[in-house]
Design a protein around this motif. Structure first.
Motif, PDB file in Angstrom:
ATOM      1  N   THR A 117       0.845  -1.187   0.000  1.00 28.05           N
ATOM      2  CA  THR A 117       0.000   0.000   0.000  1.00 28.05           C
ATOM      3  C   THR A 117       0.884   1.242   0.000  1.00 28.05           C
ATOM      4  OG1 THR A 117      -0.065   0.118   2.397  1.00 28.05           O
ATOM      5  CG2 THR A 117      -1.816  -1.170   1.312  1.00 28.05           C
ATOM      6  N   ARG A 144      -3.361  -0.934  -9.233  1.00 23.52           N
ATOM      7  CA  ARG A 144      -4.618  -0.859  -8.482  1.00 23.52           C
ATOM      8  C   ARG A 144      -5.082  -2.253  -8.098  1.00 23.52           C
ATOM      9  NH1 ARG A 144      -6.118   4.436  -7.065  1.00 23.52           N
ATOM     10  NH2 ARG A 144      -5.175   5.770  -8.622  1.00 23.52           N
ATOM     11  N   HIS A 203      -7.472   0.344  -4.493  1.00 25.02           N
ATOM     12  CA  HIS A 203      -6.407   0.908  -3.661  1.00 25.02           C
ATOM     13  C   HIS A 203      -5.081   0.914  -4.408  1.00 25.02           C
ATOM     14  CE1 HIS A 203      -9.101   0.838  -0.267  1.00 25.02           C
ATOM     15  NE2 HIS A 203      -9.414  -0.408  -0.581  1.00 25.02           N
TER      16      HIS A 203
END
Length: 112
Positions: free
Chosen positions: A19, A47, A52
């Motif tokens: 992330t 993605r 995210h």
């Protein structure tokens, strides 16, 4: 890019990626730095299915090199361009070595 496109997307189970927050933490920087690299078109986050942003190990290596240059006083745009050129040079050298190996196998040197 439409919602139907799979290019630039990844499934969390299929590809190791981090992330934005975790990637920034691993680089010792902030998410704003990663966004700046994206704006400079050095790295584009992948993605996940949930939309995210995720960063691959390759992207983190590229971002780390850019961070080294920025920490030494290089403007971010110039650092990104340098990293892109270095990456292209490495790829060209790798391809050249592969062609040379293939040529040597196809035309072995005579044994004396």
């Amino acid at each position: 890019m439409t919602a139907d496109d799979t290019f630039g997307r990844l499934d969390d189970d299929d590809y190791p990626a981090y992330t934005m927050g975790r990637a920034a933490e691993m680089l010792g920087t902030t998410p704003a730095f990663l966004r700046a690299l994206g704006e400079a078109r050095l790295i584009t986050p992948l993605r996940s299915e949930g939309g995210h942003r995720r960063y691959s190990r390759y992207q983190l290596r590229i971002a780390a090199r850019a961070r080294e240059l920025v920490d030494r006083g290089t403007p971010i745009e110039a650092a990104c361009r340098i990293v892109i050129l270095e990456d292209q040079l490495e790829e060209a050298q790798r391809i050249n070595a592969e062609y040379r190996r293939a040529a040597e196998l196809a035309n072995p040197a005579p044994v004396e």
